[in-house]
Design an enzyme around this catalytic site. Sequence first.
Site, PDB file in Angstrom:
ATOM      1  N   HIS B  58      62.106 -39.032  76.538  1.00 29.00           N
ATOM      2  CA  HIS B  58      62.969 -38.177  77.192  1.00 29.00           C
ATOM      3  C   HIS B  58      63.180 -38.607  78.665  1.00 29.00           C
ATOM      4  O   HIS B  58      63.753 -38.121  79.404  1.00 29.00           O
ATOM      5  CB  HIS B  58      62.742 -36.867  77.204  1.00 29.00           C
ATOM      6  CG  HIS B  58      62.464 -36.167  76.078  1.00 29.00           C
ATOM      7  ND1 HIS B  58      63.479 -36.188  75.003  1.00 29.00           N
ATOM      8  CD2 HIS B  58      61.375 -35.400  75.364  1.00 29.00           C
ATOM      9  CE1 HIS B  58      62.704 -35.606  73.821  1.00 29.00           C
ATOM     10  NE2 HIS B  58      61.675 -35.103  74.016  1.00 29.00           N
ATOM     11  N   HIS B 219      65.855 -34.495  70.026  1.00 34.21           N
ATOM     12  CA  HIS B 219      64.631 -35.120  69.278  1.00 34.21           C
ATOM     13  C   HIS B 219      65.253 -35.912  68.048  1.00 34.21           C
ATOM     14  O   HIS B 219      64.739 -36.151  67.163  1.00 34.21           O
ATOM     15  CB  HIS B 219      63.486 -34.146  68.925  1.00 34.21           C
ATOM     16  CG  HIS B 219      62.957 -33.444  69.973  1.00 34.21           C
ATOM     17  ND1 HIS B 219      63.340 -32.469  70.704  1.00 34.21           N
ATOM     18  CD2 HIS B 219      61.893 -33.987  70.594  1.00 34.21           C
ATOM     19  CE1 HIS B 219      62.372 -32.267  71.701  1.00 34.21           C
ATOM     20  NE2 HIS B 219      61.572 -33.008  71.728  1.00 34.21           N
TER      21      HIS B 219
END
Lengths: 331, 331
Positions: B58, B219
């Site tokens: 991320h 995700h």
Amino acid sequence: MAERQLLDAPGSVADDALDGLCLAHPDLIRRDREHGYVVRAEPGPVKVALVSGGGSGHEPLHAGFVGRGMLDAAVPGAVFASPTAVQIEAATAAADRGRGVVHIVKNYTGDVLNFSIAGELAGEAGITLETVLVDDDLATDGLPGPGRRGTAAVVAVEKICGAAAERGASPAEVAALGRRVVAGARSMALALTGCTRPGGSGPSFELGPDEVEFGVGIHGERGIGRRPFGPAAELVEALTVPVVQALELGRGDRVIAIVNGLGATPPPQLLVAYRNLAGLLTGRGVTVARSLVGPYVTALDMAGFSVTLVRADDETLSLWDAPVRTPALTW
Amino acid sequence: MAERQLLDAPGSVADDALDGLCLAHPDLIRRDREHGYVVRAEPGPVKVALVSGGGSGHEPLHAGFVGRGMLDAAVPGAVFASPTAVQIEAATAAADRGRGVVHIVKNYTGDVLNFSIAGELAGEAGITLETVLVDDDLATDGLPGPGRRGTAAVVAVEKICGAAAERGASPAEVAALGRRVVAGARSMALALTGCTRPGGSGPSFELGPDEVEFGVGIHGERGIGRRPFGPAAELVEALTVPVVQALELGRGDRVIAIVNGLGATPPPQLLVAYRNLAGLLTGRGVTVARSLVGPYVTALDMAGFSVTLVRADDETLSLWDAPVRTPALTW
């Protein structure tokens, strides 16, 4: 899938993106829609004014670098097309505070021509004008044509010259400094994909699954050759070694190192590239004095990155470190 | 083509990217390799310490937000995997300056569990500890399971709580403020592509040429439905209207608006999205008091973006505006 683009209309993407940038930073920049340029929201101190510009599709360049410590005005063209001389002249007149103007111009035929005409008109209007031509792209070194293209080194030129102007340098001093930065700066880029012009029918070139396009520019043009895809270490080395050689960098030299994302390269991949670049340079005794990692000079939705090295000394590092407050660069 | 990734080895990408981030910002952050966390390069003032963390992939979250005015430590896990309680405990002990620690935790089962264990251990060691749980993702509202996921609102929580800690707030005050920010924050995301795990065999999902995946997380998981691809205005509206409704925003309300790139979305597309978002909110009488446009909480190489709105008031805006100096956020 990646060719699909988030936009409202293919013809207005440059305009819409610039609107978005100005709406996101109303405290920093303001658009003059009638005359086609972007200026600082507040005029700032009386000093030499810096004006840059060029085709759109490279966001955040150049409007993203308008603000304290960097540019006073940016002049955007359409996607991959030079702004007009009329736009540039208007921006030059608007930016001038009576101390003269420095044009920072990437080396493309249209930009050079239109900035040159605008410069002549500014001169006739009594504005002291200097021009710094940025031509860092090693992929186009020695090719027939207008000489090396200007790419990501322009960010370093705008930052360093911007700081010098804030400190009170004259147009000639700012321009001499800019030329010194340019002389010590080279770049190389590679692409994992072509880029798709808004409304275009597909990417500007197709690559096989095991190929990268080496020596690309920032307009989706083909590069100077294809190379096998491989680990980041190999790809970074392939880009960097020619740059190190061209600048004759060796033990004891200091550089500002830029890993520039071309538009669609995710942050972790740019960071992995930077890790390799830092390791390679350190291994050769070259000190990475400062760095910049991110999408600063993009080519629409191209996946890939460029490596720019800029020779640094105490003066340029002090100017690099000076405060800057623009939409895309702030410290 | 876009599935090809610039990396050295699939197993080390999180590690290598973190190395790259630390190498690029040695003045701001430092990695403790043995204990698996990132802290400020210089300890800074004696104050409540803020610690966050979570899976990698991320970037720049969370290590990119370590520095003055934001986090004191970040604890990265492997790609899309929670850090261990041992790592979090070590980071908590390292960050504590005797004034207590606030954990900022995105709502995922593994993160919640491991931060909770680490918090208990810190408490046993005599550290005053508070926890702020971030759960802004409207796509998972009302679904069975652990509740709403935490996504890009975490950046606002870290910024605002970080400024409050810098101003001398107690752990309980920082946590109460963080919970107030969370209560007033919701996000929605859409994807134009899935994302490819390093070393994976392909994207996490495939879309038809006329589809977008609506309500995705960070995700690579599927969203809550597919919608037709369309102009940015339509896509932004589809994301934003549920957020506006969930927060019951109306005339006179003020927000911090975040357009967050999910990894492979080029700058002009994010700016076009922001232009539409600003227009939509202004049209409803909602004031966009501050904004953030860029890749801050990404999902590897996913193309797409999220919209986060955070209710703002004089206090939170003053804290938002306070100086910050981290790799990914500086002003």
